[in-house]
Design a protein around this motif. Structure first.
Motif, PDB file in Angstrom:
ATOM      1  N   TRP A  55       0.862  -1.182   0.000  1.00 50.01           N
ATOM      2  CA  TRP A  55       0.000   0.000   0.000  1.00 50.01           C
ATOM      3  C   TRP A  55       0.898   1.231   0.000  1.00 50.01           C
ATOM      4  O   TRP A  55       1.476   1.602   1.014  1.00 50.01           O
ATOM      5  CB  TRP A  55      -0.898  -0.028   1.224  1.00 50.01           C
ATOM      6  N   ASN A  56       0.992   1.901  -1.152  1.00 50.98           N
ATOM      7  CA  ASN A  56       1.964   2.980  -1.318  1.00 50.98           C
ATOM      8  C   ASN A  56       1.439   4.359  -0.965  1.00 50.98           C
ATOM      9  O   ASN A  56       2.217   5.241  -0.592  1.00 50.98           O
ATOM     10  CB  ASN A  56       2.463   3.028  -2.771  1.00 50.98           C
ATOM     11  N   PHE A  57       0.144   4.584  -1.110  1.00 51.45           N
ATOM     12  CA  PHE A  57      -0.370   5.947  -0.977  1.00 51.45           C
ATOM     13  C   PHE A  57      -1.812   5.911  -0.502  1.00 51.45           C
ATOM     14  O   PHE A  57      -2.600   5.056  -0.909  1.00 51.45           O
ATOM     15  CB  PHE A  57      -0.288   6.658  -2.335  1.00 51.45           C
ATOM     16  N   TRP A  58      -2.147   6.881   0.370  1.00 47.76           N
ATOM     17  CA  TRP A  58      -3.528   7.014   0.844  1.00 47.76           C
ATOM     18  C   TRP A  58      -3.777   8.473   1.205  1.00 47.76           C
ATOM     19  O   TRP A  58      -3.041   9.064   1.999  1.00 47.76           O
ATOM     20  CB  TRP A  58      -3.783   6.121   2.056  1.00 47.76           C
ATOM     21  N   LYS A  59      -4.782   9.058   0.598  1.00 49.74           N
ATOM     22  CA  LYS A  59      -5.144  10.446   0.859  1.00 49.74           C
ATOM     23  C   LYS A  59      -6.651  10.559   1.038  1.00 49.74           C
ATOM     24  O   LYS A  59      -7.418   9.893   0.339  1.00 49.74           O
ATOM     25  CB  LYS A  59      -4.712  11.354  -0.307  1.00 49.74           C
ATOM     26  N   ILE A  60      -7.075  11.401   1.975  1.00 48.29           N
ATOM     27  CA  ILE A  60      -8.479  11.740   2.132  1.00 48.29           C
ATOM     28  C   ILE A  60      -8.639  13.225   1.859  1.00 48.29           C
ATOM     29  O   ILE A  60      -7.707  14.011   2.083  1.00 48.29           O
ATOM     30  CB  ILE A  60      -9.015  11.384   3.538  1.00 48.29           C
ATOM     31  N   ARG A  61      -9.807  13.616   1.366  1.00 48.42           N
ATOM     32  CA  ARG A  61     -10.015  15.010   0.986  1.00 48.42           C
ATOM     33  C   ARG A  61     -11.472  15.397   1.192  1.00 48.42           C
ATOM     34  O   ARG A  61     -12.363  14.532   1.292  1.00 48.42           O
ATOM     35  CB  ARG A  61      -9.638  15.226  -0.484  1.00 48.42           C
ATOM     36  N   GLY A  62     -11.703  16.671   1.257  1.00 44.62           N
ATOM     37  CA  GLY A  62     -13.052  17.187   1.384  1.00 44.62           C
ATOM     38  C   GLY A  62     -13.095  18.639   0.926  1.00 44.62           C
ATOM     39  O   GLY A  62     -12.090  19.356   0.986  1.00 44.62           O
ATOM     40  N   SER A  63     -14.235  19.075   0.446  1.00 45.44           N
ATOM     41  CA  SER A  63     -14.381  20.450  -0.005  1.00 45.44           C
ATOM     42  C   SER A  63     -15.831  20.894   0.164  1.00 45.44           C
ATOM     43  O   SER A  63     -16.763  20.072   0.161  1.00 45.44           O
ATOM     44  CB  SER A  63     -13.956  20.603  -1.471  1.00 45.44           C
ATOM     45  N   TRP A  64     -15.991  22.197   0.312  1.00 44.87           N
ATOM     46  CA  TRP A  64     -17.318  22.803   0.433  1.00 44.87           C
ATOM     47  C   TRP A  64     -17.271  24.163  -0.250  1.00 44.87           C
ATOM     48  O   TRP A  64     -16.286  24.902  -0.127  1.00 44.87           O
ATOM     49  CB  TRP A  64     -17.701  22.969   1.902  1.00 44.87           C
ATOM     50  N   THR A  65     -18.317  24.489  -0.969  1.00 47.69           N
ATOM     51  CA  THR A  65     -18.352  25.785  -1.648  1.00 47.69           C
ATOM     52  C   THR A  65     -19.786  26.240  -1.833  1.00 47.69           C
ATOM     53  O   THR A  65     -20.721  25.429  -1.887  1.00 47.69           O
ATOM     54  CB  THR A  65     -17.656  25.719  -3.020  1.00 47.69           C
ATOM     55  N   THR A  66     -19.931  27.530  -1.940  1.00 50.21           N
ATOM     56  CA  THR A  66     -21.200  28.158  -2.295  1.00 50.21           C
ATOM     57  C   THR A  66     -20.961  29.056  -3.500  1.00 50.21           C
ATOM     58  O   THR A  66     -20.021  29.847  -3.501  1.00 50.21           O
ATOM     59  CB  THR A  66     -21.762  28.994  -1.133  1.00 50.21           C
ATOM     60  N   SER A  67     -21.773  28.912  -4.506  1.00 47.52           N
ATOM     61  CA  SER A  67     -21.668  29.775  -5.685  1.00 47.52           C
ATOM     62  C   SER A  67     -23.010  30.442  -5.928  1.00 47.52           C
ATOM     63  O   SER A  67     -24.066  29.923  -5.540  1.00 47.52           O
ATOM     64  CB  SER A  67     -21.236  28.979  -6.920  1.00 47.52           C
ATOM     65  N   LYS A  68     -22.969  31.616  -6.576  1.00 49.70           N
ATOM     66  CA  LYS A  68     -24.186  32.361  -6.849  1.00 49.70           C
ATOM     67  C   LYS A  68     -24.160  32.885  -8.271  1.00 49.70           C
ATOM     68  O   LYS A  68     -23.092  33.118  -8.839  1.00 49.70           O
ATOM     69  CB  LYS A  68     -24.345  33.511  -5.850  1.00 49.70           C
ATOM     70  N   GLN A  69     -25.336  33.049  -8.842  1.00 48.94           N
ATOM     71  CA  GLN A  69     -25.467  33.499 -10.222  1.00 48.94           C
ATOM     72  C   GLN A  69     -26.535  34.580 -10.297  1.00 48.94           C
ATOM     73  O   GLN A  69     -27.661  34.400  -9.822  1.00 48.94           O
ATOM     74  CB  GLN A  69     -25.829  32.329 -11.138  1.00 48.94           C
ATOM     75  N   ASP A  70     -26.200  35.697 -10.907  1.00 49.37           N
ATOM     76  CA  ASP A  70     -27.132  36.810 -10.986  1.00 49.37           C
ATOM     77  C   ASP A  70     -28.135  36.612 -12.116  1.00 49.37           C
ATOM     78  O   ASP A  70     -28.103  35.609 -12.843  1.00 49.37           O
ATOM     79  CB  ASP A  70     -26.378  38.124 -11.163  1.00 49.37           C
ATOM     80  N   ALA A  71     -29.024  37.574 -12.285  1.00 59.44           N
ATOM     81  CA  ALA A  71     -30.015  37.513 -13.358  1.00 59.44           C
ATOM     82  C   ALA A  71     -29.347  37.788 -14.706  1.00 59.44           C
ATOM     83  O   ALA A  71     -28.221  38.295 -14.782  1.00 59.44           O
ATOM     84  CB  ALA A  71     -31.122  38.530 -13.108  1.00 59.44           C
ATOM     85  N   ALA A  72     -30.034  37.441 -15.772  1.00 56.61           N
ATOM     86  CA  ALA A  72     -29.488  37.628 -17.114  1.00 56.61           C
ATOM     87  C   ALA A  72     -29.426  39.111 -17.470  1.00 56.61           C
ATOM     88  O   ALA A  72     -30.037  39.964 -16.813  1.00 56.61           O
ATOM     89  CB  ALA A  72     -30.344  36.879 -18.133  1.00 56.61           C
ATOM     90  N   VAL A  73     -28.696  39.408 -18.534  1.00 56.22           N
ATOM     91  CA  VAL A  73     -28.535  40.783 -18.980  1.00 56.22           C
ATOM     92  C   VAL A  73     -29.899  41.406 -19.309  1.00 56.22           C
ATOM     93  O   VAL A  73     -30.740  40.776 -19.951  1.00 56.22           O
ATOM     94  CB  VAL A  73     -27.605  40.838 -20.211  1.00 56.22           C
ATOM     95  N   TYR A  74     -30.111  42.623 -18.858  1.00 53.36           N
ATOM     96  CA  TYR A  74     -31.331  43.410 -19.095  1.00 53.36           C
ATOM     97  C   TYR A  74     -32.557  42.874 -18.369  1.00 53.36           C
ATOM     98  O   TYR A  74     -33.665  43.371 -18.591  1.00 53.36           O
ATOM     99  CB  TYR A  74     -31.650  43.513 -20.591  1.00 53.36           C
ATOM    100  N   ASP A  75     -32.393  41.872 -17.495  1.00 52.34           N
ATOM    101  CA  ASP A  75     -33.567  41.324 -16.817  1.00 52.34           C
ATOM    102  C   ASP A  75     -34.214  42.309 -15.860  1.00 52.34           C
ATOM    103  O   ASP A  75     -35.373  42.129 -15.471  1.00 52.34           O
ATOM    104  CB  ASP A  75     -33.181  40.054 -16.052  1.00 52.34           C
ATOM    105  N   ASN A  76     -33.487  43.331 -15.445  1.00 47.02           N
ATOM    106  CA  ASN A  76     -34.079  44.300 -14.520  1.00 47.02           C
ATOM    107  C   ASN A  76     -34.420  45.624 -15.206  1.00 47.02           C
ATOM    108  O   ASN A  76     -34.642  46.631 -14.533  1.00 47.02           O
ATOM    109  CB  ASN A  76     -33.120  44.563 -13.349  1.00 47.02           C
TER     110      ASN A  76
END
Length: 335
Positions: A55-76
């Protein structure tokens, strides 16, 4: 505005933290500034604990993220629509039929993933496993509104929340590896589940199968009327179409599987074999040469890794045949 902080310790532990703030002109003044962070870390356990020799290698990992997206062009933008040559060469300007420009929040996605990777036999065999979960909310939609307001729709945040979760497993290795010849094989499995996490009481689709915990990647058709034994009802020799739609399955596969073999002889490489996808969706649609019928499905299956295409077509007043059948007939249809 973007910032990142990266930390590591003893080449065994790693941590990345990011933060980003955007300002969008397609949102109102109250909501146009929004922040979303991310966090990712990993630990190489094989550098900390003693593993068996193979057994040569062992790694554990984790990630968390929040992303946001605005309204389309000219929607307002509340702008008039201009038409020319309407009445005796005169033009007109019409006020928009949608109420827009309210305090709409950007669409939000929250994702986390955990996984592990291992290598064996001097890295001749390796595997990687990951589990992920993605929750989407605050969809920006044009919702219905009372005609008494003088408008036909209103820009709002959809209260419906959709969940996607699943896993990916990759296993690879080199069964043969020497000075002149090397054979590498890589195979992977993936499973996704799409489900409703929350239902909007006002704007969610009013279908009997649209409920919390049920899949949201469904598709429906106008099926035939049937008797209690399941036989299609005919009127004058013509099948009778239902006046409501029925769910017949899901659009995404239950399992995605791929395998790639790579061969090298000295400095020459042979091309890898094609990727194949298992579509665990069984579709079997009878078709008739009719001029008066309902909505059918045209199915096109590909062998080059692309997802099958499912396109609804109208069969009314046409004798165009529908090519229908089975896509990798594994599993069973929804009934």
């Amino acid at each position: 505005l973007y910032g990142i902080l990266s930390l590591s310790w003893a080449s065994t532990s790693f941590l990345d933290v990011t933060g980003r703030n955007d300002w969008s002109s397609t949102l109102s003044k109250e909501t146009r500034s929004y922040f979303y962070p991310s966090l990712a870390g990993s630990i190489v356990l094989s550098e900390i604990i003693t593993l068996p020799e193979v057994w040569n290698f062992w790694k554990i990992r984790g990630s968390w993220t929040t992303s946001k997206q605005d309204a389309a062009v000219y929607d307002n933008n509340n702008v008039y629509s201009v038409s020319t040559n309407v009445w005796d060469g005169l033009g007109t300007a019409s006020y928009p039929s949608s109420v827009i420009g309210g305090n709409v929040r950007p669409k939000k996605s929250m994702v986390y993933e955990v996984g592990t990777a291992v290598n064996f036999f001097n890295n001749r065999l390796y595997a990687d496993f990951a589990y992920f979960r993605k929750l989407e909310s605050d969809f920006i939609i044009s919702g219905g509104i009372s005609s008494a307001t003088g408008f036909s729709s209103v820009q709002v945040n959809f209260k419906e929340e959709r969940l996607r979760n699943g896993y990916e497993l990759t296993i690879g290795g080199s069964p043969i590896k020497n000075k002149d010849f090397q054979w590498d094989i890589l195979t992977n499995w993936g499973h996704d589940k799409y489900s409703y996490f929350k239902i909007d009481p006002d704007y969610s689709t009013k279908k009997p199968w649209v409920k919390k915990g049920e899949s949201w990647d469904w598709f429906d058709i106008y099926d035939w009327d049937r008797d209690p034994d399941g036989n299609i009802i005919h009127n004058g020799g013509i099948p009778v179409k239902q006046n409501f739609k029925t769910k017949v399955g899901n659009l995404t596969p239950d399992l995605v599987w791929g395998i790639t073999n790579t061969f090298r002889y000295k400095n020459k490489h042979l091309p890898p074999e094609s990727f194949r996808q298992l579509q665990m969706l069984y579709v079997c649609i009878s078709f008739y040469s009719l001029r008066r019928a309902s909505i059918g499905l045209r199915l096109a299956a590909f062998t080059d890794g692309r997802s099958p295409k499912i396109r609804p077509i109208s069969m009314e007043n046409t004798t165009e045949p529908i090519i229908a059948g089975t896509l990798m007939a594994v599993g069973a249809p929804d009934t």
